[in-house]
Design an enzyme around this catalytic site. Structure first.
Site, short mmCIF file in Angstrom:
data_model
loop_
_atom_site.label_atom_id
_atom_site.label_comp_id
_atom_site.label_asym_id
_atom_site.label_seq_id
_atom_site.Cartn_x
_atom_site.Cartn_y
_atom_site.Cartn_z
N ASP A 1 19.24 -16.54 72.92
CA ASP A 1 18.97 -16.01 71.58
C ASP A 1 17.73 -16.63 70.95
O ASP A 1 17.59 -16.66 69.73
CB ASP A 1 20.18 -16.29 70.67
CG ASP A 1 21.45 -15.69 71.23
OD1 ASP A 1 21.49 -14.48 71.43
OD2 ASP A 1 22.40 -16.45 71.48
N ASP B 1 26.10 -14.88 67.52
CA ASP B 1 26.20 -14.40 68.89
C ASP B 1 27.68 -14.46 69.29
O ASP B 1 28.44 -15.23 68.71
CB ASP B 1 25.36 -15.30 69.80
CG ASP B 1 25.45 -14.90 71.25
OD1 ASP B 1 25.38 -13.70 71.53
OD2 ASP B 1 25.61 -15.80 72.11
N ASP C 1 23.29 -19.75 71.29
CA ASP C 1 23.33 -20.85 72.24
C ASP C 1 21.98 -21.51 72.44
O ASP C 1 21.86 -22.46 73.22
CB ASP C 1 23.91 -20.38 73.59
CG ASP C 1 23.07 -19.28 74.22
OD1 ASP C 1 21.94 -19.04 73.76
OD2 ASP C 1 23.55 -18.65 75.18
N CYS D 1 4.39 -46.63 45.34
CA CYS D 1 4.05 -47.37 46.56
C CYS D 1 3.99 -46.41 47.75
O CYS D 1 3.07 -46.47 48.57
CB CYS D 1 5.08 -48.45 46.85
SG CYS D 1 5.21 -49.73 45.61
N CYS E 1 8.48 -48.98 44.84
CA CYS E 1 8.63 -47.81 43.95
C CYS E 1 8.02 -46.58 44.61
O CYS E 1 7.38 -46.67 45.66
CB CYS E 1 7.97 -48.07 42.60
SG CYS E 1 6.17 -48.09 42.64
#
Length: 735
Positions: A627, A426, A623, A18, A15
């Site tokens: 960037d 981009d 990429d 737990c 559960c």
């Protein structure tokens, strides 16, 4: 100090409480920096100082409260799956036997009442259900109690013990009630049926939960179990892939899955890489080419030299990333964890309060009702539904994303993506194919092979996509020796040859050398830029030597992606380091209303910051290299992967294929997943808010309705199952 991050499968959790108990136990250990347990994934993500604590010590602490860890590095996922299958079969067997005993028990309780012999028969039928098929509830609750903790097993063991012991007393000493003018009642069927219903619920839940991790299993299934190792004498031996080492040679035959990442040293073939790159067309592989684990060799055979094995392969990294993402916690889950941590003690308190109120109002006459109501409160309360609400939805969502070639780093990224209302893209490699090619040369000085060779040497050292296009166009030449090389971020490159400076780049770099490209009255350049071609200026000191046109076609998927993003209500922006005319041409053809040209990395970051200041939630797709500043600034960073060159650690989200349609799909998936989480949490909270007062007897004074513990246990069992099944709807949802 050596800081290590690991994900270990956790066994025996039943559960949400737990998960909270395991997490708090691990966090209390010396040397632990951070720990997070995911109940749905059954995993522990832990960060620790290896100088202070070992995995064995962590495992011992977890075992002390009734759970276990798989700390073996090799095949841990397979071991977890085997354990889950074994646990599921045990649950199924126990459930079947529990119901075999409960059916005659129910028949007797409904047909023969207030009969001493029947009471003893029911007692005998109940004992095996509690002591054999339900023994784990009592064992685990005792282990928890020794450490001052409680979980769902505590509620089940308390409720069934109270019902059974009260019934046993009434069976052995019925005279006590007769002396007070009352009829003794027994609730053996309630005690047994609680166990039977909880076991049934856990069996169904376990079966449903295995479906939420199907994406991991599919990814793991791509990896073969064995490989053929080639010895120095050319003989081949089949060995388990876990034994392979870097540098070893492996034979791959037609139709086989490639077992490791490596370089082909002999032979050739066509390889299906669609499972990694998403590209459907088989790729030709020859000597010197790289091959990836999990991809399928189609026709020829070859010998592969292993470069990455085991956990270092691209496939293993993807599996690990998906597993860690599925095991991560969304911000909303932390609130649920706090509730789950105090849930069981609160429920026990409410059960005691229920019993006290009933007995104080009705006295001894209502003692049976008081016990029944208290037991119902203990049984109907369900922290499982709360605990499963978020992680099951996340597991299914992140798994579905992986199947669609979208890698999501963690739950925070998935949850945050649904809030995005602005996407910044981009140009090169994101909106365009990222496969530029030189189309035109315009020499402003007499063309010399030496000048081309210098340019080739310079471009070979650059990582920019346009540089590779120039290098390919000049590959027939020999690179000229250069004395120095400098990459100028966002502008271009410079090299020194015999104390003379040569450079190649964009308008901004040309202006550094006092060349105003805007004043160049060259018709060819205008035509190139109007056609959307990028222009590279090549010069020596303050002299412009040549202008080169490079075409990078727009991806076909970019048109559909921009249209879909706009339809989703998302504002699209394009940023590029290219010149204004090229940017305007690309933006116009894609119907992008907002764009900026000649942007340096700092400019891109500032642009995103300005958008955020206006209240925009910004996702940036690039990429992952040029960037990086803008990606780091964005609310959600998205890297465009290129098959084998996946920037998995750069961004929150990685689109493995070049298909830009994955971007609106990722946003749509995020929205659906978060909506599912909210649905699950709503129903889990409502269930407990309505169920607990109902079990306590809130309707009894007005309507005479009292909830039977058997019905309460059935409701509890199916509440958690319903949450898991609701999450699984996402698997078949169309993106």
């Amino acid at each position: 100090m050596s800081i290590i991050k690991k994900t270990y499968p956790v066994l025996e959790m039943s559960c949400a409480a737990c998960a909270v108990n395991v997490e708090s136990m691990v966090k209390s250990l010396p040397g632990i920096i951070g720990a997070s347990v995911n109940f749905a994934a059954n995993t522990l993500n832990v960060e620790y100082n290896s100088a202070e604590i070992t995995p064995e010590k962590i495992r011992e602490a977890v075992q002390s409260i009734g759970y276990d860890l798989i700390i073996e590095e090799d095949n841990s996922l397979e071991l977890q799956e085997e354990n889950q299958k074994r646990h599921y079969l045990q649950l199924k067997r126990k459930t079947l036997w529990a119901w075999i005993f409960c059916i005659p028990l129910m028949a007797i309780s409904m047909s023969i009442m207030h009969n001493q012999t029947a009471n003893w028969v029911m007692c005998l039928l109940t004992v095996p259900v509690l002591s054999l098929f339900g023994q784990t509830f009592f064992i685990n609750s005792w282990k928890q109690a020794k450490h001052g903790k409680a979980n769902m097993d505590t509620l089940v063991s308390l409720s069934t013990s109270i019902a059974f012991l009260f019934s046993l007393f009434n069976t052995a000493y019925p005279q006590f009630w007769y002396n007070h003018g009352l009829e003794p009642h027994v609730y053996y069927e309630a005690a047994a049926m609680i166990i039977a219903f909880v076991l049934l619920g856990r069996t169904l839940e376990e079966r449903a939960k295995t479906s939420t991790s199907s994406a991991i299993k599919k990814l793991m299934g791509l990896q073969p179990k064995t490989a053929r190792l080639v010895a120095d004498d050319g003989s081949e031996t089949e060995v388990p892939i876990v034994q392979l080492q870097q540098g070893e040679r492996i034979s791959v035959r037609p139709g086989e899955k490639i077992p490791v990442d490596g370089i082909i040293i002999s032979g050739s073939s066509f390889v299906d890489e669609s499972m990694i790159s998403g590209e459907p067309i088989a790729v030709e592989k020859q000597q010197g080419d790289k091959a990836l684990a999990g991809t399928i060799n189609q026709h020829g055979s070859f010998i592969l030299k292993a470069t990455q094995v085991g956990s270092e392969t691209v496939l293993a990294q993807i599996v690990r990333m998906v597993q860690e993402a599925q095991g991560s916690k969304a911000p909303v889950q932390r609130i649920v964890d706090k509730i789950s941590g105090i849930f069981v003690p609160v429920v026990i308190g409410l059960a005691l309060l229920t019993f006290t109120l009933w007995t104080s109002i009705g006295g001894l006459n209502d003692l049976s009702y008081a016990l029944l109501s208290a037991v119902s409160v203990l049984v109907i309360a369900c922290p499982c539904a709360l605990g499963l609400a978020t992680p099951t939805a996340l597991m299914v969502g992140i798994g579905k994303a992986a199947e669609q070639h979208i890698l999501i780093k963690d739950a925070f990224a998935l949850e945050n993506m649904c809030k995005v209302n602005t996407v910044v893209l981009d140009k090169t490699g994101t909106l365009t194919e990222g496969k530029p090619a030189v189309t035109d040369w315009l020499w402003l000085v007499p063309e010399e092979e030496r000048l081309k060779s210098i340019l080739l040497a310079a471009e070979m050292k650059s990582e920019h996509p346009l540089a590779s296009a120039l290098a390919i166009s000049l590959e027939s030449l020999e690179p000229y020796p250069v004395d120095s090389f400098e990459s100028i971020t966002g502008k271009g490159i410079e090299v020194t040859v015999q104390n003379e400076k040569y450079w190649a780049g964009n308008n901004s770099l040309a202006r550094n050398f006092h060349i105003n490209t805007a004043n160049l009255s060259i018709p060819e350049i205008d035509l190139w830029q109007q056609a959307g071609k990028s222009t590279v200026f090549y010069g020596k000191d303050n002299t412009l030597l040549a202008v080169i046109a490079i075409a990078d076609p727009i991806k076909q998927s970019s048109f559909n992606a921009i249209h879909t993003l706009t339809a989703q209500g998302i504002e699209v922006h394009m940023l590029t380091g290219d010149n204004g005319k090229v940017a305007a041409t690309v933006a116009q053809s894609l119907s992008i209303p907002h764009f900026r040209a000649e942007m340096l990395p700092n400019d891109k970051e500032q642009y995103i910051l300005d958008l955020q200041k206006t209240g925009k939630i910004v996702a940036m797709a690039g990429d992952g290299i040029n960037d990086s500043q803008a990606l780091a600034r964005a609310d959600v960073s998205i890297a465009m992967g290129k098959g084998t060159d996946i920037a998995m650690n750069v961004a929150m989200v990685t689109l493995i294929t070049s298909d830009l349609m994955l971007l609106p799909k990722a946003i749509n998936l995020s929205r659906k997943t978060v909506r599912l989480i909210h649905q699950n949490l709503f129903w889990a909270f409502i269930y407990n808010l309505i169920g607990i007062p109902l079990a306590a007897g809130a309707l009894y004074p007005a309507f005479g309705i009292l909830l039977n513990p058997m019905i309460a246990s059935a409701a509890m069992a199916f509440s958690s199952v319903s949450v898991v099944l609701n999450s699984l709807r996402l698997k078949w949802s169309k993106l």
